[in-house]
Design a protein around this motif. Structure first.
Motif, short mmCIF file in Angstrom:
data_model
loop_
_atom_site.label_atom_id
_atom_site.label_comp_id
_atom_site.label_asym_id
_atom_site.label_seq_id
_atom_site.Cartn_x
_atom_site.Cartn_y
_atom_site.Cartn_z
N ILE A 7 0.84 -1.21 0.00
CA ILE A 7 0.00 0.00 0.00
C ILE A 7 0.87 1.25 0.00
N ARG A 8 1.93 1.23 0.80
CA ARG A 8 2.84 2.37 0.89
C ARG A 8 3.42 2.71 -0.48
N GLN A 9 4.00 1.75 -1.15
CA GLN A 9 4.65 2.00 -2.42
C GLN A 9 3.64 2.38 -3.50
N GLN A 10 2.50 1.73 -3.49
CA GLN A 10 1.44 2.05 -4.45
C GLN A 10 0.98 3.49 -4.28
N ASN A 11 0.78 3.92 -3.05
CA ASN A 11 0.31 5.28 -2.78
C ASN A 11 1.35 6.33 -3.15
N ILE A 12 2.62 6.05 -2.84
CA ILE A 12 3.69 6.98 -3.20
C ILE A 12 3.75 7.15 -4.71
N ASN A 13 3.64 6.06 -5.44
CA ASN A 13 3.66 6.14 -6.91
C ASN A 13 2.50 6.96 -7.44
N LYS A 14 1.32 6.79 -6.83
CA LYS A 14 0.15 7.56 -7.26
C LYS A 14 0.34 9.05 -6.99
N ASN A 107 12.07 22.96 23.22
CA ASN A 107 11.37 22.03 24.11
C ASN A 107 9.98 22.51 24.47
N PHE A 108 9.39 23.34 23.61
CA PHE A 108 8.05 23.84 23.87
C PHE A 108 7.01 22.72 23.70
N LYS A 109 5.93 22.83 24.42
CA LYS A 109 4.85 21.87 24.28
C LYS A 109 4.06 22.16 23.01
N ILE A 110 3.89 21.17 22.16
CA ILE A 110 3.16 21.35 20.90
C ILE A 110 1.66 21.24 21.18
N ASP A 111 0.89 22.16 20.61
CA ASP A 111 -0.56 22.10 20.71
C ASP A 111 -1.18 21.42 19.49
N MET A 112 -0.54 21.60 18.35
CA MET A 112 -1.02 20.97 17.12
C MET A 112 0.17 20.51 16.29
N ALA A 113 0.08 19.28 15.78
CA ALA A 113 1.12 18.73 14.91
C ALA A 113 0.51 18.43 13.56
N ILE A 114 1.13 18.96 12.51
CA ILE A 114 0.67 18.72 11.13
C ILE A 114 1.68 17.77 10.50
N VAL A 115 1.21 16.60 10.12
CA VAL A 115 2.10 15.49 9.77
C VAL A 115 1.75 14.94 8.39
N PRO A 116 2.73 14.76 7.51
CA PRO A 116 2.45 14.16 6.20
C PRO A 116 2.23 12.65 6.33
N VAL A 117 1.39 12.11 5.47
CA VAL A 117 1.13 10.67 5.48
C VAL A 117 1.20 10.12 4.07
N VAL A 118 1.38 8.80 3.99
CA VAL A 118 1.29 8.07 2.72
C VAL A 118 -0.07 7.40 2.63
N GLY A 119 -0.74 7.25 3.76
CA GLY A 119 -2.08 6.68 3.83
C GLY A 119 -2.54 6.66 5.27
N VAL A 120 -3.83 6.36 5.47
CA VAL A 120 -4.42 6.29 6.80
C VAL A 120 -5.38 5.11 6.83
N ASP A 121 -5.35 4.32 7.92
CA ASP A 121 -6.23 3.16 7.98
C ASP A 121 -7.47 3.45 8.81
N LYS A 122 -8.32 2.45 9.01
CA LYS A 122 -9.62 2.63 9.67
C LYS A 122 -9.50 3.10 11.11
N ILE A 127 0.15 5.67 7.92
CA ILE A 127 1.08 4.92 7.10
C ILE A 127 2.09 5.94 6.60
N GLY A 128 3.35 5.77 7.00
CA GLY A 128 4.40 6.71 6.61
C GLY A 128 5.37 6.08 5.64
N HIS A 129 6.59 6.57 5.66
CA HIS A 129 7.61 6.09 4.73
C HIS A 129 8.42 4.92 5.29
N ALA A 130 7.98 4.35 6.39
CA ALA A 130 8.60 3.16 6.99
C ALA A 130 9.93 3.46 7.68
N LYS A 131 10.24 4.73 7.91
CA LYS A 131 11.49 5.07 8.59
C LYS A 131 11.30 5.15 10.12
#
Length: 207
Positions: A7-14, A107-122, A127-131
């Motif tokens: 799924i990861r590789q398929q999504n990255i290619n798309k 070292n500040f406390k984060i209130d919101m994190a904006i994160v890239p994804v390769v996919g999301v499950d139920k 689903i990230g880049h597997a690193k």
């Protein structure tokens, strides 16, 4: 059973194919939705990211956010991440990721994190880049970030569980066509989120 790696590789290619065909302006609607969500939630400290060519260009928001919010970005250290202030100039580091030259960790406390994804499950798990950088970073924090927002230029939501216990779970998943919010998160404010942020929203029942 379809594997996570498939799924990861398929999504990255798309996503790579999509960015070659369509202009970046195609996903500006996503950036607009994200900006409206930030204004609605009013976080003080935001973790942003420096996008790869096939990821939403959230860096466009830096000037709009700078006056009201403190903005940080990830900085790779070993196999995990630290936070640094978002400021130029940048270096190109591993995986072609841009990072500020400044290496003074915050070292500040984060209130919101904006994160890239390769996919999301139920389960609204990433689903990230597997690193594993983001998984290790968030598991090391002594607190739970109030709002974790996943963003992706295509809707790659899958309606079955494929995540592992260590995978980061999000509260929101924003795409160019459809937006998701985890059921149980802001249920009372769901109508307000939908009306204020616009677009097609649905709630996800995560276990």
């Amino acid at each position: 059973m379809i594997s996570k790696n498939f799924i990861r590789q398929q999504n990255i290619n798309k996503m790579k194919k999509y960015t070659k065909i369509f202009a970046p302006s195609r996903h500006y609607k996503l950036i607009s939705t994200l900006y409206k969500l930030i204004n609605l939630k009013k976080p003080k400290n935001i973790l942003l990211f420096m996008p790869l060519p096939y990821e939403p260009n959230v860096y466009r928001l830096r000037r709009k956010l700078a006056n009201k919010h403190s903005i940080f970005v990830p900085f790779m250290v070993g196999l995990s991440l630290k936070m640094v202030k978002l400021r130029q100039p940048f270096n190109i580091k591993k995986f072609n990721v841009k990072e500020p030259v400044n290496q003074q960790f915050a070292n500040f406390k984060i209130d919101m994190a904006i994160v890239p994804v390769v996919g999301v499950d139920k389960d609204m798990a990433r689903i990230g880049h597997a690193k594993g950088y983001y998984d290790r970073f968030f598991s090391s924090l002594p607190y739970r970030v109030s709002d974790v927002v996943f963003v992706q230029i295509l809707d790659m939501f899958i309606d079955f569980k494929i995540s592992q216990p260590h995978d980061l779970v999000g509260d929101y998943y924003l795409t160019t066509k459809k937006n998701y919010v985890k059921r149980g998160k802001n249920d009372r404010d769901f109508s307000r989120i939908r009306s204020r942020c616009g677009g097609h929203w649905c709630r996800v029942c995560s276990s």
